[in-house]
Design an enzyme around this catalytic site. Structure first.
Site, PDB file in Angstrom:
ATOM      1  N   LYS A  46      23.338 -18.628   0.311  1.00  0.00           N
ATOM      2  CA  LYS A  46      22.029 -18.157   0.783  1.00  0.00           C
ATOM      3  C   LYS A  46      21.068 -19.297   1.061  1.00  0.00           C
ATOM      4  CE  LYS A  46      20.386 -17.029  -3.870  1.00  0.00           C
ATOM      5  NZ  LYS A  46      20.938 -18.314  -4.309  1.00  0.00           N
ATOM      6  N   GLY A  47      21.183 -20.392   0.297  1.00  0.00           N
ATOM      7  CA  GLY A  47      20.312 -21.542   0.529  1.00  0.00           C
ATOM      8  C   GLY A  47      20.542 -22.119   1.923  1.00  0.00           C
ATOM      9  N   HIS A 100     -18.850  -8.318  -7.961  1.00  0.00           N
ATOM     10  CA  HIS A 100     -18.131  -7.685  -6.848  1.00  0.00           C
ATOM     11  C   HIS A 100     -18.147  -8.538  -5.581  1.00  0.00           C
ATOM     12  CE1 HIS A 100     -22.117  -5.741  -5.371  1.00  0.00           C
ATOM     13  NE2 HIS A 100     -22.396  -6.614  -6.316  1.00  0.00           N
ATOM     14  N   ARG A 101     -19.290  -9.171  -5.313  1.00  0.00           N
ATOM     15  CA  ARG A 101     -19.386  -9.915  -4.045  1.00  0.00           C
ATOM     16  C   ARG A 101     -18.552 -11.189  -4.060  1.00  0.00           C
ATOM     17  NH1 ARG A 101     -22.099  -6.682  -1.270  1.00  0.00           N
ATOM     18  NH2 ARG A 101     -23.898  -5.622  -2.143  1.00  0.00           N
ATOM     19  N   ASP A 137     -22.182   1.522  -9.508  1.00  0.00           N
ATOM     20  CA  ASP A 137     -23.648   1.480  -9.536  1.00  0.00           C
ATOM     21  C   ASP A 137     -24.266   2.856  -9.321  1.00  0.00           C
ATOM     22  OD1 ASP A 137     -23.659  -1.180 -10.090  1.00  0.00           O
ATOM     23  OD2 ASP A 137     -24.889  -1.779  -8.362  1.00  0.00           O
ATOM     24  N   SER A 166     -27.856   0.316  -1.710  1.00  0.00           N
ATOM     25  CA  SER A 166     -29.318   0.252  -1.849  1.00  0.00           C
ATOM     26  C   SER A 166     -29.973   1.575  -1.482  1.00  0.00           C
ATOM     27  CB  SER A 166     -29.876  -0.851  -0.952  1.00  0.00           C
ATOM     28  OG  SER A 166     -29.253  -2.062  -1.272  1.00  0.00           O
ATOM     29  N   ASP A 222     -27.786 -10.941   0.046  1.00  0.00           N
ATOM     30  CA  ASP A 222     -26.428 -10.554  -0.347  1.00  0.00           C
ATOM     31  C   ASP A 222     -25.402 -10.958   0.708  1.00  0.00           C
ATOM     32  OD1 ASP A 222     -27.313  -9.616  -2.716  1.00  0.00           O
ATOM     33  OD2 ASP A 222     -27.122  -7.488  -2.235  1.00  0.00           O
ATOM     34  N   THR A 266      23.629 -13.804  -4.833  1.00  0.00           N
ATOM     35  CA  THR A 266      24.287 -14.425  -5.976  1.00  0.00           C
ATOM     36  C   THR A 266      24.324 -15.947  -5.833  1.00  0.00           C
ATOM     37  OG1 THR A 266      26.336 -14.034  -4.805  1.00  0.00           O
ATOM     38  CG2 THR A 266      25.757 -12.450  -6.507  1.00  0.00           C
ATOM     39  N   ASN A 280     -24.427  -2.719 -14.933  1.00  0.00           N
ATOM     40  CA  ASN A 280     -24.999  -3.924 -14.336  1.00  0.00           C
ATOM     41  C   ASN A 280     -25.707  -3.570 -13.032  1.00  0.00           C
ATOM     42  OD1 ASN A 280     -25.647  -6.603 -14.220  1.00  0.00           O
ATOM     43  ND2 ASN A 280     -23.612  -7.334 -13.670  1.00  0.00           N
ATOM     44  N   LYS A 291     -17.971  -1.924  -8.298  1.00  0.00           N
ATOM     45  CA  LYS A 291     -19.429  -1.818  -8.398  1.00  0.00           C
ATOM     46  C   LYS A 291     -20.012  -1.199  -7.132  1.00  0.00           C
ATOM     47  CE  LYS A 291     -23.289  -4.490 -10.185  1.00  0.00           C
ATOM     48  NZ  LYS A 291     -24.451  -4.302  -9.366  1.00  0.00           N
ATOM     49  N   GLU A 349     -25.708 -10.679 -10.352  1.00  0.00           N
ATOM     50  CA  GLU A 349     -24.619 -10.325 -11.267  1.00  0.00           C
ATOM     51  C   GLU A 349     -24.147 -11.534 -12.076  1.00  0.00           C
ATOM     52  OE1 GLU A 349     -25.260  -8.994  -8.493  1.00  0.00           O
ATOM     53  OE2 GLU A 349     -24.518  -6.923  -8.364  1.00  0.00           O
TER      54      GLU A 349
HETATM   55  O1   DC Z   1      19.436 -19.958  -6.410  1.00  0.00           O
HETATM   56  P1   DC Z   1      19.780 -20.972  -7.528  1.00  0.00           P
HETATM   57  O2   DC Z   1      21.197 -20.996  -7.936  1.00  0.00           O
HETATM   58  O3   DC Z   1      19.233 -22.333  -7.206  1.00  0.00           O
HETATM   59  O4   DC Z   1      18.949 -20.441  -8.793  1.00  0.00           O
HETATM   60  C1   DC Z   1      18.914 -21.122 -10.009  1.00  0.00           C
HETATM   61  C2   DC Z   1      18.686 -20.136 -11.148  1.00  0.00           C
HETATM   62  O5   DC Z   1      17.378 -19.572 -11.056  1.00  0.00           O
HETATM   63  C3   DC Z   1      19.662 -18.970 -11.131  1.00  0.00           C
HETATM   64  O6   DC Z   1      20.277 -18.827 -12.394  1.00  0.00           O
HETATM   65  C4   DC Z   1      18.826 -17.749 -10.898  1.00  0.00           C
HETATM   66  C5   DC Z   1      17.421 -18.167 -11.095  1.00  0.00           C
HETATM   67  N1   DC Z   1      16.572 -17.639 -10.043  1.00  0.00           N
HETATM   68  C6   DC Z   1      15.863 -16.522 -10.299  1.00  0.00           C
HETATM   69  O7   DC Z   1      15.962 -15.959 -11.368  1.00  0.00           O
HETATM   70  N2   DC Z   1      15.009 -16.027  -9.374  1.00  0.00           N
HETATM   71  C7   DC Z   1      14.891 -16.616  -8.189  1.00  0.00           C
HETATM   72  N3   DC Z   1      14.041 -16.103  -7.303  1.00  0.00           N
HETATM   73  C8   DC Z   1      15.646 -17.751  -7.890  1.00  0.00           C
HETATM   74  C9   DC Z   1      16.491 -18.237  -8.838  1.00  0.00           C
END
Ligand code: DC
Length: 650
Positions: free
Chosen positions: A445-446, A391-392, A49, A23, A316, A440, A92, A416, A344
């Site tokens: 990993k799970g 923007h706000r 602006d 302003s 604002d 992999t 604007n 803006k 806006e």
């Molecule tokens: O981790 P998983 O085996 O449950 O995964 C199943 C499929 O999903 C696997 O082929 C890879 C894919 N996936 C992926 O592309 N990106 C992820 N973040 C998780 C799994």
């Protein structure tokens, strides 16, 4: 569609040097241009602006020179623009359109003023009618009452009194006042209707006074610009920090613990929006004023109370209160905000619909909005917030990240008034931490990730399950796994539930169904489709909630949570993985052959690591964990050690 995903935040604290006030910047740019003499403008805002205003002034023949360190030098033209015929595009920028309309209408010359489509929906008839009382020649180029405008030289008139409406936008009065010194006779402006947003008019009077023109004010009804008033350069002007921009950071401090200090504004600032700090204090926040700064921190008990407030003086910054209301105890009602409808966007409608997405109950009327936050136990819902070219809207809704991960669409609208808003936001906020475990198939990993989550007391995301669920849902809908658009639509609308350690699809428990070899192969296929990955991105990020998240997959560290505190790449010799998988299946009573599993794993590794989007790979900042010869317990302990190392050093 461009977007920014904000993680849920743990805390906010630090210091922000504010950009210059929009302003003030646009007022002093115009006054410096009209004045006699050169003016150095210090800490001028650099945003869309102000860029529109500077472009317009340059088109009118005014020399505006950018110097180092946020300074500009404006060579005043002494009330007469060198260019008498021009086509000005003002985007604007409301302040620029209103004030330039008034100034050019009285200065003389042939000009066309236009803006973006929304600017052509913002009313200007009240200002045009007032200027016509003074002999101005203004025509509407398209629709009556709205820009674009065609301005030509005024018929000289000697009217001493002009009336202007004050209850739609104070910018009409501001524009008129700034233009009146171009007349030689004294002129009195009488305000019709109750004047809204008075602090902005005070800002106009203070800015004019800095350039040597003293307006005589009688209450808020009559304003007289004396005869033979003329703007003279004061040499330099220091532009205060933007008080409206300050509101987002003060709110962050109040909601995120703080202390959060904004530099460039103080209690005696010219801008009315500093009063936002009082409103926040009224809700319970701890506010401290310094000479050149304001600081906000959480209330002693960490809670804010809902309020019922007339917001006419802070139109604002009041928008910021609407999102702060999401975290307060009880309802918040913001009144006397009819001007929101002609900004806006229709800000009352926009605010209501986006607050509802997060789980709030909202009532609104012509000039008020009432926000009832969701029950505290329920918390805010993750949502994708639309920003309506405003923007706000983008800046206000960033605060919701203190309660939920969220997506903000088209975040570049902040340019803006605050081009680097989200960078500054990131610098003073701390997101909920993530441990990313990629690797992999069948590497364990799970199991490792879910146990690490349990040990830390954090949430757990099995991202592979989302790809598996997508494959299963597509199969059930008889959609081919290579039909990218159709599978992506399935992914977008997946009705899944992960609560209580169970995985349900449309209400049916499918934990085993998604682990079959057939669906495993399908998951790997659908995971290679870019549109499917894009559709699942926000769904994955929405798992990032307090107090923390352990996520496993293929691209957790590289794509979904690139700012993870710890990244692990977990793998094992493929023969060992096939053996482990075989054992798992046999235990579940599912027949399987090791040779087939081995072949299948190799194929999946190949596809997951060779695909063009988000391929599985160990990123440079990830720790490698080979579990070929490790027990689960040892692998979990190793990950926890890495996590603790980062926590200790952070
Ligand atoms: O981790 P998983 O085996 O449950 O995964 C199943 C499929 O999903 C696997 O082929 C890879 C894919 N996936 C992926 O592309 N990106 C992820 N973040 C998780 C799994």
């Amino acid at each position: 569609m461009d977007f920014i995903d904000l993680p849920q935040l743990l805390a906010a604290r630090g210091t922000v040097r504010l950009p210059g006030s929009k302003s003030i910047s646009n007022r002093v740019l115009l006054l410096a241009a009209l004045a006699s003499g050169d003016t150095e403008l210090r800490d001028l805002l650099q945003s869309d602006d102000t860029a529109r205003m500077i472009d317009a002034l340059r088109t009118l023949g005014v020399k505006v020179e950018a110097l180092a360190d946020r300074r500009f030098l404006v060579s005043g033209v002494g009330g007469v623009f060198p260019v008498r015929e021009a086509d000005l595009f003002l985007g604007n920028a409301g302040t620029a359109v209103r004030s330039l309309t008034a100034v050019l209408a009285l200065a003389g010359g042939d000009y066309r003023l236009s803006g973006v489509a929304r600017m052509h929906e913002r009313p200007i008839a009240d200002l045009v009618d007032s200027l016509r009382q003074l002999g101005a020649e203004i025509a509407y180029a398209a629709q009556d009452g709205f820009p674009p405008l065609l301005i030509s030289s005024p018929t000289p008139g000697s009217a001493a009194v002009v009336r202007v409406r004050g209850d739609v936008s104070s910018q009409f009065l501001t524009g008129l006042l700034m233009a009146l010194p171009l007349r030689t006779v004294a002129t009195t402006v009488e305000v019709v209707g109750e004047l809204i947003s008075r602090p902005y008019v005070e800002l106009t009077l203070a800015s004019m006074a800095r350039f040597g023109v003293e307006v005589v004010r009688e209450g808020w009804q009559r304003f007289t610009v004396p005869a033979a008033s003329a703007y003279r350069s004061p040499g330099f002007v220091e532009v205060e920090g933007d008080a409206s921009s300050a509101s987002y950071f003060l709110a962050l401090g109040a909601l995120g613990g703080g202390p959060l200090r904004v530099e460039g504004v103080a209690r005696d600032s010219l801008q009315g929006d500093v009063r936002f700090a009082d409103a926040l204090a009224g809700m319970g926040a701890k506010i401290t004023f310094g000479d050149t700064w304001i600081e906000a921190a959480a209330a002693a008990d960490g809670r804010l109370q809902g309020v019922d407030l007339d917001c006419n003086h802070i139109p604002d910054a009041a928008m910021t209160l609407a999102t702060v209301a999401l975290f307060a105890d009880g309802a918040t009602t913001l009144r006397n905000i009819a001007s929101w409808r002609v900004k806006e966007t229709d800000r009352i409608a926009a605010m209501a619909s986006e607050l509802r997405k997060l789980g709030a109950r909202v009532d609104s009327g012509d000039d008020f909005i009432r926000v009832v936050p969701p029950a505290r136990a329920q918390g805010l819902r993750p949502a994708a917030i639309a920003t309506y070219d405003d923007h706000r809207m983008a800046m206000c809704f960033s605060l919701a990240a203190l309660g939920t991960p969220l997506r903000i669409n088209d975040p570049a609208v902040v340019s803006k008034t605050f081009p680097d808003y989200f960078e500054r936001f990131a610098a003073v906020t701390r997101p909920v931490p993530v441990v990313a475990i990629d690797g992999t198939s069948a590497s364990g990993k799970g199991t490792v990730a879910s146990r690490v989550a349990e040990a830390l007391g954090w949430h757990y995301l099995d991202s592979g399950a989302l790809y598996r669920l997508t494959a299963l849902a597509a199969r059930r809908a008889a959609i081919a796994w290579d039909d990218e658009a159709a599978v992506a639509a399935i992914a977008t609308n997946l009705d899944v539930d992960f609560s209580g350690g169970l995985i349900s699809l449309a209400g049916e428990e499918v934990g085993d169904a998604i682990r079959s070899e057939e669906i495993s192969a399908g998951a790997s296929l659908v995971a290679a489709l870019p549109a499917v990955r894009a559709a699942l991105l926000f769904r994955q990020r929405a798992f990032r909630r307090l107090p923390g998240l352990v996520a496993d997959g293929r691209d957790m560290g590289a794509v979904v949570f690139p700012d993870s505190m710890t990244k692990v790449f977990l793998t094992a010799n493929v023969a060992i993985r096939a053996e482990r998988r075989h054992k798992q299946l046999i235990e579940k009573g599912i027949a399987a052959s090791i040779a087939a599993l081995l072949l299948d794993l190799r194929e999946r590794d190949e596809r997951d690591s060779q695909r063009s989007v988000a391929p599985m790979q160990q990123s440079a900042d990830a720790e490698l964990l080979d579990t070929t010869n490790l027990t689960i317990a040892t692998a979990v302990a190793q990950v926890l050690e890495w996590v603790n190392k980062v926590s200790d050093s952070g």
